[in-house]
Design an enzyme around this catalytic site. Structure first.
Site, PDB file in Angstrom:
ATOM      1  N   SER A 126       0.825  -1.205   0.000  1.00 16.92           N
ATOM      2  CA  SER A 126       0.000   0.000   0.000  1.00 16.92           C
ATOM      3  C   SER A 126       0.860   1.256   0.000  1.00 16.92           C
ATOM      4  O   SER A 126       1.940   1.298   0.606  1.00 16.92           O
ATOM      5  CB  SER A 126      -0.904   0.010   1.236  1.00 16.92           C
ATOM      6  OG  SER A 126      -1.536   1.267   1.411  1.00 16.92           O
TER       7      SER A 126
ATOM      8  N   TYR B 258      -3.498   0.614  10.043  1.00 19.02           N
ATOM      9  CA  TYR B 258      -3.659  -0.030   8.741  1.00 19.02           C
ATOM     10  C   TYR B 258      -2.328  -0.073   7.995  1.00 19.02           C
ATOM     11  O   TYR B 258      -1.963  -1.081   7.386  1.00 19.02           O
ATOM     12  CB  TYR B 258      -4.687   0.714   7.885  1.00 19.02           C
ATOM     13  CG  TYR B 258      -4.705   0.236   6.451  1.00 19.02           C
ATOM     14  CD1 TYR B 258      -5.374  -0.929   6.093  1.00 19.02           C
ATOM     15  CD2 TYR B 258      -4.017   0.933   5.454  1.00 19.02           C
ATOM     16  CE1 TYR B 258      -5.360  -1.387   4.779  1.00 19.02           C
ATOM     17  CE2 TYR B 258      -3.996   0.475   4.145  1.00 19.02           C
ATOM     18  CZ  TYR B 258      -4.674  -0.686   3.815  1.00 19.02           C
ATOM     19  OH  TYR B 258      -4.645  -1.142   2.515  1.00 19.02           O
TER      20      TYR B 258
ATOM     21  N   LYS C 217     -17.736  -1.825  -0.329  1.00 17.97           N
ATOM     22  CA  LYS C 217     -16.739  -1.174   0.501  1.00 17.97           C
ATOM     23  C   LYS C 217     -17.265   0.024   1.292  1.00 17.97           C
ATOM     24  O   LYS C 217     -16.560   0.589   2.134  1.00 17.97           O
ATOM     25  CB  LYS C 217     -15.542  -0.748  -0.356  1.00 17.97           C
ATOM     26  CG  LYS C 217     -14.723  -1.935  -0.870  1.00 17.97           C
ATOM     27  CD  LYS C 217     -13.670  -1.525  -1.890  1.00 17.97           C
ATOM     28  CE  LYS C 217     -12.604  -0.641  -1.318  1.00 17.97           C
ATOM     29  NZ  LYS C 217     -11.756  -1.335  -0.316  1.00 17.97           N
TER      30      LYS C 217
END
Length: 322
Positions: free
Chosen positions: A117, A141, A179
């Site tokens: 990411s 995260y 999502k």
């Protein structure tokens, strides 16, 4: 056999669709269908079998998973909620399983292409190059993504099969319907604009004007192309950015939605207190490393990609067609 973890999710289902278009249906999808809405993503896919992620993770950890020869593992399964603050939960989901799968693939000489990411760059003040000096994690995260990349680097001189970590930037496109607040602004604001004639963006922060924060928005089809490129080049390993190398303001991104719709205006709302100190106001992938290894498939022009996606949102509820 091909394994796609997160295969019922956003990027994973688009990847399975592309594999189908190449004539491959010997695919095992691994996912968590607790949110049953994701079954809709599977409707137009052709695959061999489905395995629940808990059963799969347990079998991998215990070393007794066996489905015969495996050509490649595309690992996209993870908690994708960037606002998840349960560190124990997210380390279990986004790091431990990835680490175990990495070792399984090495032990069986299987190419392993996994999702990292752009959150691993934190504020991005030091740039967006795939190097240690640019990296930081602003939230729970980002941390397991960064930790996984650093763990893999410890083995870079000992690899017996391909390992590629792809640092996804801001991905948007079909099959992200489940999502909710983590879906792209295209999906969220397309419907809001249809209903109210209005799109909402944050007021300026960190020195940026209203709606002037910028991101490297990348269409999911391009993300799939990058995944397939590396699978086709098993001699390549490493951590690579998966972005276009060109950032756009949120204003410009949403103007593309307005242009498709033929109506709408942008309204600015106060920047949320909860995001202060945890928000990337600017991202732009440094694609030097990606291009240096021969990636030559280009990236879809942002305005064209948004228009294509809006067409699916308008006529197919935002799902890919068979």
């Amino acid at each position: 056999m091909i394994i796609v973890t997160g295969g019922a999710g956003f990027i994973g289902s688009n990847l399975v669709k592309a594999l189908n278009e190449q004539g491959r249906n010997d695919i095992i999808i691994v996912d968590d269908l607790t949110d049953g809405r994701k079954t809709r993503n599977l409707t137009n896919l052709d695959y061999f079998d489905y395995i629940d992620c808990i059963d799969f993770d347990r079998a991998i950890a215990e070393g007794n998973f066996d489905c015969g020869p495996i050509d490649v593992v595309f690992h996209n399964g993870a908690c994708s909620d960037t606002m998840e603050y349960n560190g124990r939960y997210i380390m279990k989901n986004n790091y431990e399983g990835s680490r175990n799968l990495f070792h399984y693939c090495q032990n069986h000489r299987i190419p392993f292409i996994y999702a990292s990411s752009a959150s691993t760059y934190g504020y991005g003040h030091k740039g967006f190059r795939e190097s240690l000096e640019c990296e930081e994690a602003l939230n729970p995260y980002a941390y397991p993504k960064l930790f996984m990349d650093r763990y893999v680097r410890k083995f870079e001189n000992k690899l017996v099969s391909q390992v590629v970590g792809l640092r996804y930037f801001n991905v948007y496109g079909p099959n992200e319907c489940h999502k909710d607040k983590m879906a792209s602004l295209v999906r969220q604001m397309f419907y809001k604009n249809q209903e109210t004639g209005e799109i909402t963006l944050f007021e300026g922060t960190d020195g940026y004007e209203d709606g002037g924060q910028t991101r490297d928005f990348i269409y999911v089809k391009d993300v799939v192309n990058v995944n397939l490129f590396f699978w086709e080049h098993p001699e390549l390993s490493g951590i690579f950015n998966c972005g276009t190398g060109q950032s756009h303001t949120f204003n410009k991104f949403m103007q593309a939605v307005i242009d498709y719709s033929g109506k709408g205006k942008i309204k600015y709302i106060p920047f949320p207190e909860v995001l202060k100190g945890k928000y990337q106001s600017f991202t732009e992938a440094d694609t030097t490393k990606l291009l240096s290894v021969g990636y030559d498939r280009g990236f879809t022009k942002m305005e064209d990609a948004v228009a294509e996606y809006c067409e699916l949102l308008a006529n197919n509820e935002g799902y890919i067609r068979r």
